[in-house]
Design a protein around this motif. Structure first.
Motif, PDB file in Angstrom:
ATOM      1  N   VAL A  11       0.836  -1.307  -0.038  1.00 20.86           N
ATOM      2  CA  VAL A  11       0.050  -0.110   0.190  1.00 20.86           C
ATOM      3  C   VAL A  11       1.131   1.326   0.029  1.00 20.86           C
ATOM      4  N   ALA A  24      -5.708  -1.190  -2.400  1.00 24.78           N
ATOM      5  CA  ALA A  24      -5.031  -2.327  -2.003  1.00 24.78           C
ATOM      6  C   ALA A  24      -5.941  -4.155  -1.808  1.00 24.78           C
ATOM      7  N   VAL A  84       0.844  -0.629  -5.722  1.00 31.37           N
ATOM      8  CA  VAL A  84      -0.391  -0.217  -5.347  1.00 31.37           C
ATOM      9  C   VAL A  84      -0.488   1.329  -4.681  1.00 31.37           C
TER      10      VAL A  84
END
Ligand SMILES: Cc1cc2nc3c(=O)[nH]c(=O)nc-3n(C[C@H](O)[C@H](O)[C@H](O)COP(=O)(O)O)c2cc1C
Length: 191
Positions: A11, A24, A84
């Motif tokens: 993340v 995520a 992500v």
């Protein structure tokens, strides 16, 4: 220990009102339907690495800080990494760069996947991140899903979003990227 079948999903945002964890989680859920692997979310908010605080250059010097050693162990567990990340001012967040720069050899040789989100999807930050991942010798797959946020989502600036609904248009690219990642994992020898 390295688990070739474990995919780490990083993340990349750490803001107070971020949507990163929800994005995520959805990416990992979609990935679970595409790749027979264990997915682990690695939230940079749980890894508060002080900015550039290793005294040596990570590529060539042993780590000194205990948090860097722990971060090294965590990244070493993954056989592949999915990043992500939101797009901030055409780039990706500073904590993500700092987390990458704390290590070096742990990234090398691993297949990677870049998923971005933002008002225009995040293609500019994906290009920057791809270049950095290549510098640490990762192997990013070709498809980089760029998930588009509406103006309403951005202006609301709230941590509540239904990624499955908001990013339905990006699902095909996400599945394609995971297909490429699965193929890359299959041909990558364990590090
Ligand atoms: C500092 C900052 C800069 C941003 N710059 C961009 C940008 O360049 N392009 C874009 O599409 N969205 C931009 N946004 C909007 C973000 O993509 C959006 O707020 C997203 O929800 C941020 O991810 P996060 O909530 O996980 O932090 C920016 C947001 C922030 C906080």
């Amino acid at each position: 220990m390295i688990h070739a079948s474990k995919i780490l999903v990083i993340v990349g945002s750490t803001r107070a009102k971020r949507i990163g964890p929800q994005v995520a989680a959805w990416v990992a859920e979609v990935g679970g339907g595409c790749v027979p692997a264990q997915f682990e979310i690695v939230d940079l908010k749980d890894w508060p690495l002080p900015m550039d605080d290793e005294p040596g250059i990570p590529a060539g010097h042993p780590y000194v800080q205990s948090h860097t050693k722990a971060w090294s162990r965590k990244i070493s567990e993954g056989g592949a990494v999915v990043f992500v990340t939101p797009q901030y001012n055409w780039g990706y967040p500073a904590p993500l760069k700092n987390a990458i720069d704390h290590l070096y050899k742990e990234w090398g040789g691993k297949p990677a996947m870049i998923v971005t989100y933002g008002g225009h999807g995040g293609g500019k930050c994906a290009a920057q991140l791809r270049q950095v991942l290549e510098a640490v010798h990762m192997a990013p797959v070709a498809t980089m899903p760029a998930l588009q946020l509406t103006r309403e989502h951005i202006e609301a600036n709230e941590g509540a979003i239904d990624p499955g609904l908001a990013f339905a248009g990006g699902l095909g690219a996400l599945r394609q990227a995971f297909t490429e990642l699965a193929a890359a994992i299959a041909i990558t020898p364990p590090v």
